[in-house]
Motif scaffolding. Structure first.
Motif, PDB file in Angstrom:
ATOM      1  N   ASP A 329       0.789  -1.226   0.000  1.00 40.58           N
ATOM      2  CA  ASP A 329       0.000   0.000   0.000  1.00 40.58           C
ATOM      3  C   ASP A 329       0.824   1.281   0.000  1.00 40.58           C
ATOM      4  N   ASP A 330       2.026   1.248   0.562  1.00 43.94           N
ATOM      5  CA  ASP A 330       2.839   2.461   0.588  1.00 43.94           C
ATOM      6  C   ASP A 330       3.536   2.714  -0.750  1.00 43.94           C
ATOM      7  N   LEU A 331       3.841   1.642  -1.472  1.00 41.72           N
ATOM      8  CA  LEU A 331       4.592   1.774  -2.726  1.00 41.72           C
ATOM      9  C   LEU A 331       3.692   2.044  -3.930  1.00 41.72           C
ATOM     10  N   GLN A 332       2.587   1.317  -4.015  1.00 39.07           N
ATOM     11  CA  GLN A 332       1.774   1.353  -5.236  1.00 39.07           C
ATOM     12  C   GLN A 332       1.391   2.771  -5.691  1.00 39.07           C
ATOM     13  N   PRO A 333       1.005   3.669  -4.773  1.00 39.63           N
ATOM     14  CA  PRO A 333       0.627   5.014  -5.231  1.00 39.63           C
ATOM     15  C   PRO A 333       1.741   5.735  -5.989  1.00 39.63           C
ATOM     16  N   HIS A 334       2.994   5.470  -5.644  1.00 42.76           N
ATOM     17  CA  HIS A 334       4.096   6.095  -6.379  1.00 42.76           C
ATOM     18  C   HIS A 334       4.062   5.679  -7.854  1.00 42.76           C
ATOM     19  N   LEU A 335       3.804   4.402  -8.079  1.00 45.02           N
ATOM     20  CA  LEU A 335       3.779   3.899  -9.444  1.00 45.02           C
ATOM     21  C   LEU A 335       2.575   4.444 -10.201  1.00 45.02           C
ATOM     22  N   TYR A 336       1.429   4.485  -9.539  1.00 41.96           N
ATOM     23  CA  TYR A 336       0.234   5.020 -10.189  1.00 41.96           C
ATOM     24  C   TYR A 336       0.400   6.500 -10.506  1.00 41.96           C
ATOM     25  N   ARG A 337       1.022   7.233  -9.577  1.00 43.48           N
ATOM     26  CA  ARG A 337       1.249   8.660  -9.831  1.00 43.48           C
ATOM     27  C   ARG A 337       2.228   8.861 -10.983  1.00 43.48           C
ATOM     28  N   SER A 338       3.251   8.022 -11.044  1.00 38.25           N
ATOM     29  CA  SER A 338       4.227   8.136 -12.129  1.00 38.25           C
ATOM     30  C   SER A 338       3.547   7.951 -13.483  1.00 38.25           C
ATOM     31  N   ILE A 339       2.707   6.935 -13.581  1.00 39.51           N
ATOM     32  CA  ILE A 339       2.007   6.680 -14.845  1.00 39.51           C
ATOM     33  C   ILE A 339       1.039   7.811 -15.155  1.00 39.51           C
ATOM     34  N   ASP A 340       0.328   8.278 -14.140  1.00 34.65           N
ATOM     35  CA  ASP A 340      -0.630   9.368 -14.349  1.00 34.65           C
ATOM     36  C   ASP A 340       0.073  10.634 -14.847  1.00 34.65           C
ATOM     37  N   LYS A 341       1.210  10.938 -14.258  1.00 33.36           N
ATOM     38  CA  LYS A 341       1.956  12.126 -14.696  1.00 33.36           C
ATOM     39  C   LYS A 341       2.482  11.951 -16.115  1.00 33.36           C
ATOM     40  N   ALA A 342       2.944  10.741 -16.429  1.00 27.38           N
ATOM     41  CA  ALA A 342       3.415  10.466 -17.791  1.00 27.38           C
ATOM     42  C   ALA A 342       2.287  10.655 -18.787  1.00 27.38           C
ATOM     43  N   LEU A 343       1.093  10.206 -18.447  1.00 24.79           N
ATOM     44  CA  LEU A 343      -0.060  10.390 -19.329  1.00 24.79           C
ATOM     45  C   LEU A 343      -0.342  11.873 -19.564  1.00 24.79           C
ATOM     46  N   ARG A 344      -0.238  12.662 -18.516  1.00 26.58           N
ATOM     47  CA  ARG A 344      -0.476  14.103 -18.650  1.00 26.58           C
ATOM     48  C   ARG A 344       0.549  14.738 -19.588  1.00 26.58           C
ATOM     49  N   VAL A 345       1.817  14.358 -19.408  1.00 23.50           N
ATOM     50  CA  VAL A 345       2.880  14.899 -20.257  1.00 23.50           C
ATOM     51  C   VAL A 345       2.654  14.523 -21.718  1.00 23.50           C
ATOM     52  N   LEU A 346       2.379  13.252 -21.962  1.00 25.86           N
ATOM     53  CA  LEU A 346       2.226  12.769 -23.340  1.00 25.86           C
ATOM     54  C   LEU A 346       1.016  13.396 -24.027  1.00 25.86           C
ATOM     55  N   LYS A 347      -0.066  13.569 -23.288  1.00 24.47           N
ATOM     56  CA  LYS A 347      -1.262  14.190 -23.874  1.00 24.47           C
ATOM     57  C   LYS A 347      -1.012  15.666 -24.185  1.00 24.47           C
ATOM     58  N   LEU A 348      -0.339  16.350 -23.271  1.00 26.89           N
ATOM     59  CA  LEU A 348      -0.012  17.759 -23.512  1.00 26.89           C
ATOM     60  C   LEU A 348       0.895  17.917 -24.725  1.00 26.89           C
ATOM     61  N   MET A 349       1.927  17.075 -24.795  1.00 22.27           N
ATOM     62  CA  MET A 349       2.860  17.194 -25.906  1.00 22.27           C
ATOM     63  C   MET A 349       2.221  16.779 -27.225  1.00 22.27           C
ATOM     64  N   ASN A 350       1.274  15.883 -27.176  1.00 21.52           N
ATOM     65  CA  ASN A 350       0.537  15.523 -28.389  1.00 21.52           C
ATOM     66  C   ASN A 350      -0.203  16.744 -28.935  1.00 21.52           C
ATOM     67  N   ALA A 351      -0.856  17.479 -28.024  1.00 24.66           N
ATOM     68  CA  ALA A 351      -1.568  18.688 -28.439  1.00 24.66           C
ATOM     69  C   ALA A 351      -0.608  19.734 -28.997  1.00 24.66           C
ATOM     70  N   VAL A 352       0.525  19.921 -28.323  1.00 19.99           N
ATOM     71  CA  VAL A 352       1.503  20.924 -28.749  1.00 19.99           C
ATOM     72  C   VAL A 352       2.106  20.563 -30.105  1.00 19.99           C
ATOM     73  N   VAL A 353       2.548  19.320 -30.247  1.00 22.17           N
ATOM     74  CA  VAL A 353       3.181  18.880 -31.496  1.00 22.17           C
ATOM     75  C   VAL A 353       2.203  18.972 -32.659  1.00 22.17           C
ATOM     76  N   SER A 354       0.962  18.585 -32.434  1.00 22.94           N
ATOM     77  CA  SER A 354      -0.033  18.550 -33.516  1.00 22.94           C
ATOM     78  C   SER A 354      -0.366  19.940 -34.045  1.00 22.94           C
ATOM     79  N   THR A 355      -0.170  20.964 -33.216  1.00 25.07           N
ATOM     80  CA  THR A 355      -0.572  22.328 -33.599  1.00 25.07           C
ATOM     81  C   THR A 355       0.620  23.271 -33.781  1.00 25.07           C
TER      82      THR A 355
END
Length: 506
Positions: A329-355
């Motif tokens: 329980d103490d470790l898993q949130p770190h991994l979920y947060r890492s993936i969530d942040k990566a998703l935010r970065v990739l979605k933002l950069m997709n928008a930026v690159v496309s335009t």
């Protein structure tokens, strides 16, 4: 009153103390509620069905338990709050199931399993879904890059080494390199997915069970592609967490490098690209400023994702090889947060690159500056004048030095200056015509002749583009196949449950 007495008065004399509740149990409960609720009931369903299939539970018993599971699973997890009567979400839901079917049936649901194999299975189910989403978003970005690459196979720009202008290339060639790295990131995430997508159910506490269970049955119901065979490994092995964390660190490090390039490219001084209006912020006091905040935030969030992934390694490092809270329980949130942040970065950069708007003229102008086609002069001496490469390289270097001293750009260098430099290096002049030099100094010619495998010539870059589109299409197909397999397994489990529970009303 002593300090010890003060603490016991405030926290209570029995477990769990108030401080333990506030600092650990409540946060853990909230994380379980937000991430593990659905996965918990998936495991309940699959395990009960297996017990029924093996005759450990009768069909009537299984039907009653499964009917209760569906009623409790229909709860909105968002309304659940920590209750001190229960250690965590699992025990709270077990109590709800006990209210539905009584303590005997609710207790029998736990035959031949443990919180250990159940917990690891829930973690893997959640990670599996997150990795599939991550793959989807990585492929979206790759697709957008390929679209932009197709528009810029002939957009000339300087390539940089050691942060200095080096040789002409094209924006398409540069972006192809970024896409190829993302392609390898895709493979790394796939590898992590395959490691995660294995069922530990049936390992129970750590040594399996004396009951005649079928681990493969549970695997199929949950849509896993394999089983973590050794039961000790199923509970103790944490490398599935480390592999996901490693894939996240590599992905975000790779993305962060070209994000840094992009921030440079969109500066006023560089003026190579322009970030679209929806992704820039105007200064509150300096109205002329278009701050590329979307790119800046992406850079910092990527770093934060790496930090969360690194925390996974730090928490697993030097821990015992067994069932430990360090990987739970103490470790898993770190991994979920890492993936969530990566998703935010990739979605933002997709928008930026496309335009993105590209200043082709400015990039071409920069590709004509700083003597960056001089390598072609050395190459031409070798190809056409039969000069040894090292001598040719020295002559070319001297040409640059003389041109710089005389404040000349390369397209202003005359055949006479070439002869002057070559005489100083090897005693006789190497003749070039004005027409030959015009071609040598031209960035377009420089790029066109570099048509060997992987080079920037438009024809070779177009070939690479076609190949990468095929690879992306294959990756998309594979991703959809795995989504379909998981969905089919869920549908089969749902159908089997409906068949059993239907007997209750008949």
């Amino acid at each position: 009153m002593s300090k010890r007495e003060e603490w016991l008065k405030k926290d209570g004399a029995t477990f769990p103390g108030k401080t333990y509740v506030e600092c650990l149990l409540k946060p853990v409960f909230n994380y379980q509620r937000d991430y593990l609720f659905s996965a918990m009931f998936q495991v309940h369903r699959a395990h009960v069905l297996m017990l029924c299939d093996r005759g450990i539970l009768s069909k009537e018993e299984a039907a009653r338990i499964l009917d209760a599971i569906e009623r409790v699973a229909a709860l909105d997890p968002a309304v659940l709050r920590y209750d001190p009567r229960y250690e965590d979400l699992f025990f709270m839901m077990e109590a709800r199931l006990t209210e539905e079917v009584g303590p005997d049936l609710a207790g029998n649901m736990h035959i031949a399993r443990s919180r250990n194999d159940m917990g690891v299975t829930m973690y893997r189910l959640v990670l599996r879904e997150q990795l599939l989403e991550l793959l989807d978003v990585v492929m979206d970005l790759r697709e957008s890059l390929l679209e932009v690459i197709g528009e810029h196979l002939e957009t000339v720009m300087p390539a940089y080494t050691h942060t200095q202008p080096a040789q002409p290339t094209t924006l398409g060639h540069y972006l192809l390199a970024i896409q190829d790295v993302l392609g390898r990131d895709t493979k790394r995430v796939w590898a992590a997915f395959h490691t995660v997508n294995q069922s530990p159910m049936g390992a129970a506490a750590i040594t399996t069970s004396g009951f005649d269970i079928c681990r493969d049955s549970v695997r199929k119901y949950l849509g896993f592609e394999g089983i973590v065979e050794n039961s000790y490994d199923a509970i103790a092995g944490a490398d599935y967490l480390l592999e996901v964390a490693a894939a996240m660190m590599v992905l975000m490090t790779n993305v962060g490098r070209w994000i840094q390039d992009l921030l440079l490219f969109c500066t006023r001084e560089f003026d190579a690209v322009k970030v679209a209006d929806p992704y820039v912020q105007i200064s509150s006091i300096m109205p002329q400023k278009r701050n590329p905040v979307s790119v800046e935030h992406s850079r910092s969030i990527a770093s934060s994702a790496i930090a969360d992934a690194q925390a996974v390694f730090a928490m697993v490092h030097n821990t015992p090889f067994g069932d430990i809270v360090d990987t739970e329980d103490d470790l898993q949130p770190h991994l979920y947060r890492s993936i969530d942040k990566a998703l935010r970065v990739l979605k933002l950069m997709n928008a930026v690159v496309s335009t993105l708007e590209v200043n082709r003229e400015r990039l071409m102008r920069r590709a004509r500056e700083d003597y960056i086609t001089i390598t072609e002069l050395a190459d031409a001496m070798v190809r056409k004048k039969r000069t040894s490469f090292r001598i040719a390289h020295r002559i070319a270097g001297l040409v640059v030095k003389k041109a710089y001293q005389r404040r000349l750009e390369l397209d202003e260098v005359s055949p006479e200056l070439i002869e002057e430099a070559s005489r100083e290096v090897m005693g006789n002049g190497v003749p070039f015509t004005e027409e030959e030099l015009k071609k040598i100094w031209d960035p377009n010619y420089f790029i066109a002749v570099r048509k060997c495998l992987g080079g920037p010539s438009p024809g070779e870059a177009a070939r690479m583009l076609r190949d990468r589109r095929k690879k992306l299409s294959a990756d998309r197909t594979e991703l959809q196949q795995y989504k379909n397999r998981i969905r089919s397994a869920q549908d089969r489990m749902k159908e089997r449950i409906q068949q059993l529970t239907a007997t209750l009303s008949s």
